[in-house]
Design a protein around this motif. Structure first.
Motif, mmCIF file in Angstrom:
data_model
loop_
_atom_site.group_PDB
_atom_site.id
_atom_site.type_symbol
_atom_site.label_atom_id
_atom_site.label_comp_id
_atom_site.label_asym_id
_atom_site.label_seq_id
_atom_site.Cartn_x
_atom_site.Cartn_y
_atom_site.Cartn_z
ATOM 1 N N GLY A 33 0.802 -1.215 0.000
ATOM 2 C CA GLY A 33 0.000 0.000 0.000
ATOM 3 C C GLY A 33 0.830 1.259 0.000
ATOM 4 O O GLY A 33 0.359 2.332 -0.392
ATOM 5 N N ALA A 34 2.109 1.157 0.416
ATOM 6 C CA ALA A 34 3.014 2.303 0.399
ATOM 7 C C ALA A 34 3.690 2.481 -0.955
ATOM 8 O O ALA A 34 4.530 3.370 -1.119
ATOM 9 C CB ALA A 34 4.081 2.144 1.482
ATOM 10 N N PRO A 335 -14.464 6.001 4.170
ATOM 11 C CA PRO A 335 -13.061 5.591 4.346
ATOM 12 C C PRO A 335 -12.526 4.854 3.127
ATOM 13 O O PRO A 335 -13.241 4.090 2.474
ATOM 14 C CB PRO A 335 -13.124 4.669 5.568
ATOM 15 C CG PRO A 335 -14.526 4.134 5.559
ATOM 16 C CD PRO A 335 -15.390 5.249 5.046
ATOM 17 N N VAL A 336 -11.276 5.113 2.800
ATOM 18 C CA VAL A 336 -10.559 4.396 1.755
ATOM 19 C C VAL A 336 -9.167 4.074 2.287
ATOM 20 O O VAL A 336 -8.663 4.783 3.169
ATOM 21 C CB VAL A 336 -10.449 5.231 0.453
ATOM 22 C CG1 VAL A 336 -11.812 5.459 -0.161
ATOM 23 C CG2 VAL A 336 -9.737 6.556 0.707
ATOM 24 N N PRO A 337 -8.516 3.032 1.786
ATOM 25 C CA PRO A 337 -7.184 2.677 2.278
ATOM 26 C C PRO A 337 -6.094 3.545 1.650
ATOM 27 O O PRO A 337 -5.073 3.051 1.171
ATOM 28 C CB PRO A 337 -7.053 1.211 1.857
ATOM 29 C CG PRO A 337 -7.873 1.121 0.608
ATOM 30 C CD PRO A 337 -9.045 2.048 0.820
ATOM 31 N N LEU A 338 -6.324 4.848 1.646
ATOM 32 C CA LEU A 338 -5.417 5.791 0.996
ATOM 33 C C LEU A 338 -5.331 7.051 1.840
ATOM 34 O O LEU A 338 -6.276 7.391 2.554
ATOM 35 C CB LEU A 338 -5.942 6.193 -0.392
ATOM 36 C CG LEU A 338 -6.135 5.113 -1.449
ATOM 37 C CD1 LEU A 338 -6.922 5.684 -2.611
ATOM 38 C CD2 LEU A 338 -4.786 4.597 -1.925
ATOM 39 N N PRO A 339 -4.228 7.777 1.752
ATOM 40 C CA PRO A 339 -4.210 9.120 2.335
ATOM 41 C C PRO A 339 -5.099 10.053 1.519
ATOM 42 O O PRO A 339 -5.411 9.782 0.354
ATOM 43 C CB PRO A 339 -2.739 9.527 2.232
ATOM 44 C CG PRO A 339 -2.210 8.741 1.081
ATOM 45 C CD PRO A 339 -2.952 7.435 1.103
ATOM 46 N N ALA A 427 5.854 11.088 8.146
ATOM 47 C CA ALA A 427 5.581 11.280 9.571
ATOM 48 C C ALA A 427 4.296 10.569 9.984
ATOM 49 O O ALA A 427 4.213 9.991 11.076
ATOM 50 C CB ALA A 427 5.489 12.772 9.879
ATOM 51 N N ALA A 428 3.270 10.604 9.111
ATOM 52 C CA ALA A 428 1.995 9.972 9.447
ATOM 53 C C ALA A 428 2.132 8.457 9.528
ATOM 54 O O ALA A 428 1.504 7.804 10.379
ATOM 55 C CB ALA A 428 0.937 10.365 8.417
ATOM 56 N N ARG A 429 2.943 7.864 8.639
ATOM 57 C CA ARG A 429 3.157 6.413 8.725
ATOM 58 C C ARG A 429 3.920 6.055 9.988
ATOM 59 O O ARG A 429 3.598 5.077 10.670
ATOM 60 C CB ARG A 429 3.922 5.937 7.484
ATOM 61 C CG ARG A 429 3.096 5.986 6.186
ATOM 62 C CD ARG A 429 3.775 5.273 5.060
ATOM 63 N NE ARG A 429 3.001 5.347 3.834
ATOM 64 C CZ ARG A 429 3.310 6.069 2.780
ATOM 65 N NH1 ARG A 429 4.424 6.803 2.809
ATOM 66 N NH2 ARG A 429 2.551 6.099 1.717
ATOM 67 N N GLU A 430 4.946 6.840 10.318
ATOM 68 C CA GLU A 430 5.729 6.555 11.508
ATOM 69 C C GLU A 430 4.875 6.682 12.781
ATOM 70 O O GLU A 430 5.046 5.928 13.741
ATOM 71 C CB GLU A 430 6.916 7.522 11.594
ATOM 72 C CG GLU A 430 7.868 7.230 12.737
ATOM 73 C CD GLU A 430 9.105 8.112 12.698
ATOM 74 O OE1 GLU A 430 9.821 8.171 13.713
ATOM 75 O OE2 GLU A 430 9.351 8.758 11.654
ATOM 76 N N ALA A 431 3.937 7.621 12.781
ATOM 77 C CA ALA A 431 3.086 7.839 13.961
ATOM 78 C C ALA A 431 1.875 6.914 13.992
ATOM 79 O O ALA A 431 1.109 6.937 14.962
ATOM 80 C CB ALA A 431 2.605 9.293 13.985
ATOM 81 N N GLY A 432 1.672 6.130 12.950
ATOM 82 C CA GLY A 432 0.536 5.222 12.921
ATOM 83 C C GLY A 432 -0.752 5.846 12.444
ATOM 84 O O GLY A 432 -1.804 5.211 12.488
ATOM 85 N N VAL A 433 -0.680 7.118 11.984
ATOM 86 C CA VAL A 433 -1.876 7.762 11.412
ATOM 87 C C VAL A 433 -2.249 7.095 10.103
ATOM 88 O O VAL A 433 -3.431 6.933 9.774
ATOM 89 C CB VAL A 433 -1.629 9.271 11.210
ATOM 90 C CG1 VAL A 433 -2.805 9.924 10.493
ATOM 91 C CG2 VAL A 433 -1.388 9.960 12.555
ATOM 92 N N LEU A 434 -1.229 6.705 9.323
ATOM 93 C CA LEU A 434 -1.428 5.937 8.095
ATOM 94 C C LEU A 434 -0.879 4.538 8.316
ATOM 95 O O LEU A 434 0.120 4.353 9.008
ATOM 96 C CB LEU A 434 -0.691 6.581 6.923
ATOM 97 C CG LEU A 434 -1.224 7.910 6.396
ATOM 98 C CD1 LEU A 434 -0.304 8.427 5.310
ATOM 99 C CD2 LEU A 434 -2.635 7.739 5.839
ATOM 100 N N ARG A 435 -1.508 3.566 7.666
ATOM 101 C CA ARG A 435 -1.055 2.186 7.767
ATOM 102 C C ARG A 435 -0.778 1.630 6.386
ATOM 103 O O ARG A 435 -1.291 2.102 5.419
ATOM 104 C CB ARG A 435 -2.108 1.332 8.476
ATOM 105 C CG ARG A 435 -2.259 1.714 9.943
ATOM 106 C CD ARG A 435 -3.410 0.982 10.609
ATOM 107 N NE ARG A 435 -3.472 1.250 12.020
ATOM 108 C CZ ARG A 435 -4.004 2.345 12.553
ATOM 109 N NH1 ARG A 435 -4.516 3.252 11.742
ATOM 110 N NH2 ARG A 435 -4.020 2.548 13.846
#
Length: 435
Positions: A33-34, A335-339, A427-435
């Protein structure tokens, strides 16, 4: 380019063909997903014909074209995208004529999609991709070029160190059949608008590469200030030109090339979704000063098109916090699995700083980046210094202002527009805001 469609069969074949010129090779990259490979095993090519589990295999076709066959039902959950890459070991892809990608149902041989490409100086490109959306698979025509061959392309997707040699080009296929006419997306636009969009998509792609965003997809949302002080920018066509320029961002970055949109003043109002092929009519109907003029005359327009907002209900004052809350609610409810990237345009006059700060602070834990752009006026309130405020999980806001956006060239505008988004993604991935 950018067109997409659902895939309702389990096994498909991505076929790469050409009419004449140097032989072209095909390979598939299995991406998370990344937008990254997990290891070298996620490359499927002529010299490495099968992925683990054989869900993706490199195959040939009867006319000699290279292809990969994908069993979508057998792909692991960690594989969110399958990107088909193309390159030539002899010069640039501009020497290849009739370069095409076909999506074929593997069982019946039915052609599900046909994408014709016309590369120039590129030495490699991502031709198309299969991707998951809300648990279902879709196909998108991509056509994004690279100047450093297959090794450079693969490195952008995390395949490092780059392969010592690219897989060998296969045999030359027979001439391609006549191309099918395309009936959606960019092909539906007037010639001059289509040319502008095509060039702008290339410039957006360059800006995304600079930020390390190659292969990343995101939902794109447009927000347009319609307060009274904006009337001059609507009358001059500035707002319509801004919206047209933002369509190129959605066409290249958004997972389905469709952009949601809002307008606001005293109250927010959601506009109909902006679909690429409907861009001229969307700009004419939904971004026009004629609606604003109704406010002063206090006369009801004779008629409104489907989805057209009666601007009298929107008002004329600045209440940014209300539209921010409206967009946040939409993202939560859909919701979608995307930023999500929000492109927010305003000419200033911000006076609800506390309320705006409250909304944006609350949004810091949500998978949304808010990019604000000031259009030439002043007093942007909290937006000007929000990224320096402590106490948030991540910095979820970017801001810059321009004196005259019509005088800012596309490359500069896209560079500035997309410069902080990749920082937030990391930063959002590192903080768990994005998965």
């Amino acid at each position: 380019m950018g067109a997409n469609l659902p895939v309702d069969v389990d096994r498909v074949r991505l076929e790469l063909g050409r009419a004449d010129g140097p032989a072209v090779s095909a390979a598939a990259l299995l991406l998370t997903g990344a937008g990254r490979v997990r290891s070298g095993a996620d490359l499927v090519a002529r010299d490495q014909p099968g992925a683990p589990g054989d869900a993706v295999r490199h195959v040939g076709t009867l006319d000699g074209a290279e292809a990969v066959e994908v069993d979508l039902a057998a792909l692991p959950d960690s594989t969110e995208r399958v990107a088909l890459c193309a390159w030539t070991g002899s010069g640039t892809l501009g020497r290849v004529t009739g370069l095409r990608l076909r999506l074929v149902a593997a069982g019946s041989g039915t052609v599900l999609a046909h994408f014709d490409m016309a590369p120039r100086s590129e030495t490699a490109l991502v031709a198309g991709e299969l991707y998951r959306r809300e648990g279902r698979w879709r196909f998108r025509a991509v056509g994004q070029g690279y100047d450093h061959g297959f090794a450079g392309l693969a490195a952008d997707f995390g395949l490092t160190p780059a392969p010592a040699r690219a897989p060998r080009p296969g045999p030359a296929p027979r001439p391609a059949p006549p191309a099918r006419p395309q009936t959606r997306g960019e092909e539906l636009l007037p010639a001059d608008m289509g040319e502008r969009l095509s060039l702008r998509k290339q410039q957006v792609a360059t800006s995304l590469r600079k930020g390390g965003l190659t292969g990343v997809t995101a939902r794109v949302i447009l927000v347009l200030d319609a307060s009274g002080s904006m009337s001059g920018l609507y009358a001059k066509g500035t707002v319509a030109r801004v919206a047209e320029r933002m369509a190129a961002v959605a066409a290249l970055l958004d997972d389905d090339g469709t952009m949601q949109a809002w307008t606001f003043a005293t109250r927010p109002a959601r506009l109909p979704d902006l679909h690429l092929g409907e861009l001229p009519e969307w700009l004419r109907v939904h971004v026009r000063v004629g609606q604003l003029g109704v406010i002063g005359r206090k006369k009801r327009p004779k008629s409104r098109a489907d989805g057209q907002v009666d601007m009298r209900t929107v008002g004329i004052q600045n209440e940014e916090q209300k539209v921010i809350a409206d967009v946040r609610a939409y993202v939560r409810d859909h919701p979608v699995p995307l930023p999500t990237l929000v492109l927010f345009f305003s000419d200033g006059g911000v006076y609800r700083s506390k309320e705006i700060e409250r909304e944006l602070r609350a949004a810091a834990d949500e998978p949304v980046f808010w990019q604000f752009v000031g259009l030439g006026r002043s007093h942007y309130g909290v937006l000007e210094y929000f990224d320096t405020l402590p106490g948030r999980t991540v910095d979820n806001v970017g801001f810059f202002a321009v004196d005259d956006v019509d005088q800012v060239a596309d490359p500069e505008l896209y560079d500035r527009l997309l410069s902080e988004f990749p920082l937030w993604l990391g930063a959002a991935r590192e903080a768990g805001v994005l998965r």
